[in-house]
Write a protein that holds these residues in place. Structure first.
Motif, mmCIF file in Angstrom:
data_model
loop_
_atom_site.group_PDB
_atom_site.id
_atom_site.type_symbol
_atom_site.label_atom_id
_atom_site.label_comp_id
_atom_site.label_asym_id
_atom_site.label_seq_id
_atom_site.Cartn_x
_atom_site.Cartn_y
_atom_site.Cartn_z
ATOM 1 N N UNK A 1 0.837 -1.203 0.000
ATOM 2 C CA UNK A 1 0.000 0.000 0.000
ATOM 3 C C UNK A 1 0.871 1.252 0.000
ATOM 4 N N UNK A 2 1.938 1.225 0.790
ATOM 5 C CA UNK A 2 2.865 2.372 0.811
ATOM 6 C C UNK A 2 3.494 2.560 -0.572
ATOM 7 N N UNK A 3 3.925 1.468 -1.180
ATOM 8 C CA UNK A 3 4.525 1.548 -2.520
ATOM 9 C C UNK A 3 3.561 2.129 -3.536
ATOM 10 N N UNK A 4 2.287 1.747 -3.423
ATOM 11 C CA UNK A 4 1.292 2.143 -4.418
ATOM 12 C C UNK A 4 0.766 3.560 -4.215
ATOM 13 N N UNK A 5 0.634 3.997 -2.969
ATOM 14 C CA UNK A 5 -0.095 5.242 -2.707
ATOM 15 C C UNK A 5 0.704 6.317 -1.980
ATOM 16 N N UNK A 6 1.889 5.970 -1.467
ATOM 17 C CA UNK A 6 2.639 6.924 -0.662
ATOM 18 C C UNK A 6 3.397 7.949 -1.481
ATOM 19 N N UNK A 7 3.649 9.084 -0.866
ATOM 20 C CA UNK A 7 4.547 10.074 -1.469
ATOM 21 C C UNK A 7 5.979 9.576 -1.291
ATOM 22 N N UNK B 1 -13.364 4.581 7.081
ATOM 23 C CA UNK B 1 -14.013 5.299 5.995
ATOM 24 C C UNK B 1 -14.162 6.773 6.338
ATOM 25 N N UNK B 2 -14.077 7.623 5.302
ATOM 26 C CA UNK B 2 -14.356 9.035 5.506
ATOM 27 C C UNK B 2 -15.843 9.295 5.254
ATOM 28 N N UNK B 3 -16.244 10.548 5.215
ATOM 29 C CA UNK B 3 -17.659 10.876 5.041
ATOM 30 C C UNK B 3 -18.188 10.461 3.675
ATOM 31 N N UNK B 4 -17.308 10.297 2.711
ATOM 32 C CA UNK B 4 -17.712 9.847 1.374
ATOM 33 C C UNK B 4 -17.591 8.330 1.230
ATOM 34 N N UNK B 5 -17.325 7.657 2.353
ATOM 35 C CA UNK B 5 -17.177 6.194 2.420
ATOM 36 C C UNK B 5 -16.008 5.696 1.574
ATOM 37 N N UNK B 6 -14.999 6.508 1.479
ATOM 38 C CA UNK B 6 -13.742 6.077 0.862
ATOM 39 C C UNK B 6 -12.816 5.572 1.958
ATOM 40 N N UNK B 7 -12.058 4.514 1.650
ATOM 41 C CA UNK B 7 -11.191 3.891 2.631
ATOM 42 C C UNK B 7 -9.859 4.602 2.797
ATOM 43 N N UNK B 8 -9.443 4.757 4.050
ATOM 44 C CA UNK B 8 -8.137 5.343 4.375
ATOM 45 C C UNK B 8 -7.445 4.448 5.391
ATOM 46 N N UNK B 9 -6.132 4.366 5.274
ATOM 47 C CA UNK B 9 -5.330 3.587 6.210
ATOM 48 C C UNK B 9 -4.482 4.529 7.038
ATOM 49 N N UNK C 1 -2.810 7.023 4.501
ATOM 50 C CA UNK C 1 -2.686 6.668 3.093
ATOM 51 C C UNK C 1 -4.074 6.434 2.483
ATOM 52 N N UNK C 2 -4.269 6.806 1.217
ATOM 53 C CA UNK C 2 -5.564 6.616 0.544
ATOM 54 C C UNK C 2 -5.746 5.167 0.094
ATOM 55 N N UNK C 3 -6.193 4.326 1.016
ATOM 56 C CA UNK C 3 -6.304 2.889 0.729
ATOM 57 C C UNK C 3 -7.247 2.595 -0.421
#
Length: 413
Positions: free
Chosen positions: A113-119, A185-193, A235-237
């Motif tokens: 996940x870090x490899x895919x989404x991290x700065x 989940x955030x208010x838009x039901x998107x997953x975050x780690x 991270x934006x899972x």
């Protein structure tokens, strides 16, 4: 009594910038390290299971060996091993002690996940932490919800930080972790780690795992009470499923490797017991149980099934390696990877259950005595293979080949 991690009341751990763990050089080094570690872990695996003795010392051996960092990309100082090597490492360790083999299963997925989404900044920091011997646990699943993705945990932005609230279960490795990554989940039901350092106020880890198998994984409860996490640790899972990635197949192939390891251990113990303790059946006309023709036949069948599972596991790993080497990963690539891993998962599940049950039939009544604790193989296989139902793997594979339906993208495919 449940073990409560009271470090939640202290300040977050400071980053360790020194490399305290061994750094694995390459694939061959990783395999050698796994074999050496397995020799140590296997010596008291049965005792740890019988007494439910949590492996605090043993997990330090494991992470200090450098094996928890083998998927860190080479450009960030890691070995960046192949998936063939990763699955072999997991299988070797799981054969020695499947509870310890399971502990880093989510860790490896979280590295991805870090490899895919991290700065780049996040990658340099967290990969440095992993190379120094730091471990990720997990706070993914919850009890009492409609399904595994029906999450109640919330991750909301508050100024420069995020705030996490919720309760997790099946939190394998969290009790032993330096960071507990929590999915919400955030208010838009998107997953975050949110990768939460051990000791962060409001983070409480409770050892209340009572499963009859995988007893020493401490896969119990994580409570999050207004846990404040810096944005640099979040991270934006959702991106790993919103776009084509191999994160799901990676998660699944590690699961399959653990089950293959359990099967290897069960068959090895079957051979040892039949050779040294079992008696031949009265009608067999032979002096040794190892010469009983029906036992010999069953041993042959087990090995054929085991080797078939190993072959599909390696084939799936090679598929992942080939796709990962491409400049881009397409939806078709992910589907192909998920199906290949699904095929392997079917056979590793079935041989783990078959081998751990056949052990008693072939070894005889004496093998059921508690002093041998051989039932741990079946308990571990039955418990771990419940992670996701293999009946749906048959459906996934059949639907792909018959109807051209690509598997849904999530961590269970």
């Amino acid at each position: 009594m449940a073990e409560l991690d009271q470090t939640a009341l202290s300040q977050p751990a400071q980053a360790d910038t020194q490399h305290t763990a061994r750094v694995i050089a390459d694939d061959a080094d990783a395999i050698a390290a796994a074999r050496a570690l397995a020799q140590r872990l296997g010596k008291e695996a049965a005792v740890r299971d019988r007494e439910r003795r949590l492996p605090h010392e043993e997990i330090e051996w494991f992470s200090q060996s450098g094996l928890w960092a083998i998927t860190v990309p080479k450009v960030y100082g890691g070995a960046g091993v192949s998936f063939v090597t990763l699955t072999e490492v997991v299988k070797i360790v799981a054969a020695a002690d499947p509870s310890l083999g399971q502990l880093p299963q989510n860790h490896y997925g979280l590295v991805d996940v870090i490899s895919l989404t991290g700065t780049d900044e996040q990658k340099r920091y967290f990969f440095g932490e992993i190379l120094s011997g730091k471990r990720f646990g997990n706070g993914f699943s919850e009890k009492g919800t409609k399904h595994v993705l029906d999450l109640k945990t919330r991750v909301r932005r508050d100024g420069d930080d995020y705030v996490v609230d919720g309760t997790k279960f099946y939190s394998t490795g969290a009790l032993f972790a330096h960071y507990v990554p929590v999915l919400g989940l955030d208010d838009d039901r998107k997953g975050w780690l949110a990768y939460i350092p051990k000791g962060t106020p409001g983070l409480i880890v409770i050892d209340d795992w009572t499963g009859f198998g995988q007893r020493t994984t401490a896969s119990g409860t994580v409570v999050l009470d207004s846990v404040r996490v810096p944005a640099s640790n979040v991270f934006p899972a959702h991106r790993v499923s919103d776009f084509p990635t191999l994160n799901g197949p990676i998660s699944q192939i590690i699961q399959a490797a653990i089950d293959a390891g359990i099967a290897h251990a069960a068959i090895e113990d079957t051979l040892t017991f039949v050779r040294t303790r079992s008696r031949p059946w009265i009608d067999s006309g032979v002096e040794r149980a190892a010469d009983d023709p029906l036992t010999v036949r069953e041993i042959g069948h087990l090995h054929i099934q085991l080797h078939a599972a190993d072959a599909l596991l390696e084939r799936a790993a090679r598929t992942l390696d080939a796709i990962a080497a491409q400049p881009e990963v397409s939806e078709d690539d992910v589907a192909r990877a998920s199906v290949a891993v699904g095929e392997a998962k079917v056979l590793t599940t079935e041989i783990a259950l078959l081998a751990s049950e056949k052990l008693f039939e072939l070894a005889g009544t004496q093998s059921t005595l508690s002093e041998h604790n051989l039932d741990r193989h079946w308990r571990n296989a039955r418990t771990h293979t419940l992670h996701d139902p293999v009946r749906w793997k048959y459906h996934l594979v059949g639907n792909y080949y018959l109807n051209g339906v690509k598997p849904a993208r999530h961590p269970w495919n």
